[in-house]
Design a protein around this motif. Structure first.
Motif, PDB file in Angstrom:
ATOM      1  N   GLU A  46       0.810  -1.449  -0.055  1.00  0.00           N
ATOM      2  CA  GLU A  46      -0.074  -0.281   0.127  1.00  0.00           C
ATOM      3  C   GLU A  46       1.227   1.398   0.030  1.00  0.00           C
ATOM      4  O   GLU A  46       2.125   1.218   0.554  1.00  0.00           O
ATOM      5  N   ARG A  47       0.350   2.548  -1.067  1.00  0.00           N
ATOM      6  CA  ARG A  47       1.674   3.188  -1.288  1.00  0.00           C
ATOM      7  C   ARG A  47       1.047   4.549  -0.659  1.00  0.00           C
ATOM      8  O   ARG A  47      -0.248   5.076  -0.332  1.00  0.00           O
ATOM      9  N   GLN A  48       1.280   5.127   0.260  1.00  0.00           N
ATOM     10  CA  GLN A  48       1.373   6.985   0.058  1.00  0.00           C
ATOM     11  C   GLN A  48       0.808   7.843  -0.715  1.00  0.00           C
ATOM     12  O   GLN A  48      -0.963   8.116  -0.849  1.00  0.00           O
ATOM     13  N   TYR A  49       1.002   7.104  -2.517  1.00  0.00           N
ATOM     14  CA  TYR A  49       0.913   8.314  -3.345  1.00  0.00           C
ATOM     15  C   TYR A  49       0.716   6.737  -4.725  1.00  0.00           C
ATOM     16  O   TYR A  49       1.474   6.188  -4.449  1.00  0.00           O
ATOM     17  N   VAL A  56       5.972   3.401   1.546  1.00  0.00           N
ATOM     18  CA  VAL A  56       4.954   2.040   1.712  1.00  0.00           C
ATOM     19  C   VAL A  56       4.484   2.544   2.866  1.00  0.00           C
ATOM     20  O   VAL A  56       5.199   2.197   4.192  1.00  0.00           O
ATOM     21  N   VAL A  57       2.765   2.420   2.915  1.00  0.00           N
ATOM     22  CA  VAL A  57       2.574   2.528   4.202  1.00  0.00           C
ATOM     23  C   VAL A  57       1.498   1.093   4.656  1.00  0.00           C
ATOM     24  O   VAL A  57       1.136   1.129   5.833  1.00  0.00           O
ATOM     25  N   LEU A  86      -7.766   2.836  -1.248  1.00  0.00           N
ATOM     26  CA  LEU A  86      -8.574   2.680  -0.637  1.00  0.00           C
ATOM     27  C   LEU A  86     -10.042   3.181   0.158  1.00  0.00           C
ATOM     28  O   LEU A  86      -9.427   4.484   0.269  1.00  0.00           O
ATOM     29  N   ARG A  87     -10.384   2.870   0.545  1.00  0.00           N
ATOM     30  CA  ARG A  87     -11.333   3.037   0.815  1.00  0.00           C
ATOM     31  C   ARG A  87     -11.639   3.455   2.491  1.00  0.00           C
ATOM     32  O   ARG A  87     -12.009   4.268   2.792  1.00  0.00           O
ATOM     33  N   ASN A  88     -10.834   3.031   3.164  1.00  0.00           N
ATOM     34  CA  ASN A  88     -10.918   3.275   4.757  1.00  0.00           C
ATOM     35  C   ASN A  88     -10.103   3.824   5.824  1.00  0.00           C
ATOM     36  O   ASN A  88      -9.270   3.975   5.838  1.00  0.00           O
ATOM     37  N   LYS A  89      -8.952   3.657   4.078  1.00  0.00           N
ATOM     38  CA  LYS A  89      -6.956   4.304   4.442  1.00  0.00           C
ATOM     39  C   LYS A  89      -6.355   5.074   3.170  1.00  0.00           C
ATOM     40  O   LYS A  89      -7.422   4.837   2.286  1.00  0.00           O
ATOM     41  N   ALA A  90      -5.895   6.034   3.293  1.00  0.00           N
ATOM     42  CA  ALA A  90      -5.506   6.946   2.792  1.00  0.00           C
ATOM     43  C   ALA A  90      -4.177   6.769   2.050  1.00  0.00           C
ATOM     44  O   ALA A  90      -3.267   5.822   2.509  1.00  0.00           O
ATOM     45  N   ALA A  91      -4.009   4.617   1.365  1.00  0.00           N
ATOM     46  CA  ALA A  91      -3.273   4.584   0.676  1.00  0.00           C
ATOM     47  C   ALA A  91      -3.250   4.461  -0.500  1.00  0.00           C
ATOM     48  O   ALA A  91      -4.979   3.645  -1.041  1.00  0.00           O
ATOM     49  N   TRP A  92      -3.208   3.990  -1.478  1.00  0.00           N
ATOM     50  CA  TRP A  92      -3.073   3.663  -3.145  1.00  0.00           C
ATOM     51  C   TRP A  92      -1.977   1.835  -3.170  1.00  0.00           C
ATOM     52  O   TRP A  92      -1.816   1.424  -2.797  1.00  0.00           O
ATOM     53  N   ILE A  93      -3.299   1.130  -3.892  1.00  0.00           N
ATOM     54  CA  ILE A  93      -2.337  -0.211  -4.194  1.00  0.00           C
ATOM     55  C   ILE A  93      -2.371   0.032  -6.344  1.00  0.00           C
ATOM     56  O   ILE A  93      -3.340   0.420  -6.551  1.00  0.00           O
TER      57      ILE A  93
END
Length: 126
Positions: A46-49, A56-57, A86-93
């Motif tokens: 999971e990435r910050q941007y 990686v977050v 992601l819906r429930n976390k400020a993270a990108w995949i």
């Protein structure tokens, strides 16, 4: 409680409890649609941007399912330039390593109410 010993096919002894309530297997929770299922055997960062250069977050494991809020086109990852927020976390995949179930809007079309994302993440959304 009565216990009967039964020989298993491998020759080892196994204990069978008689009269005990059967154990129910816990069904995995499936998130509401849209959601992504990790298809990479090694898992997914999971990435910050939406970029592999981003911090990686968190991490997801093979076959993990996670709710998806929206998508953007960003850094190309092995031939796929789609990233999911992601819906429930400020993270990108990266969509390259996740199968989508349901329909996910582009982030520019999905904005509703105040955001909990940073200004940089908002800019990445378009």
């Amino acid at each position: 409680m009565r216990v009967r010993h039964v020989a298993a096919a491998s020759g080892a002894a196994a204990a069978v409890v008689l009269g005990a309530a059967p154990l129910a297997a816990a069904a995995p929770l499936v998130p509401a649609k849209p959601y992504a299922t990790v298809v990479s055997p090694t898992g997914l960062n999971e990435r910050q941007y939406p970029s592999t250069d981003s911090s990686v977050v968190g991490t997801l494991h093979y076959r993990d399912q996670v709710g998806v809020r929206c998508k953007v086109r960003a850094q190309d990852t092995a031939g796929n330039d789609v990233w999911y927020l992601l819906r429930n976390k400020a993270a990108w995949i990266s969509a390259r390593y996740a199968d989508l179930t349901g329909t996910v809007p582009y982030c520019k079309d999905a904005r509703q109410g105040p955001s909990t994302l940073s200004a940089q993440a908002e800019n990445a959304m378009g």
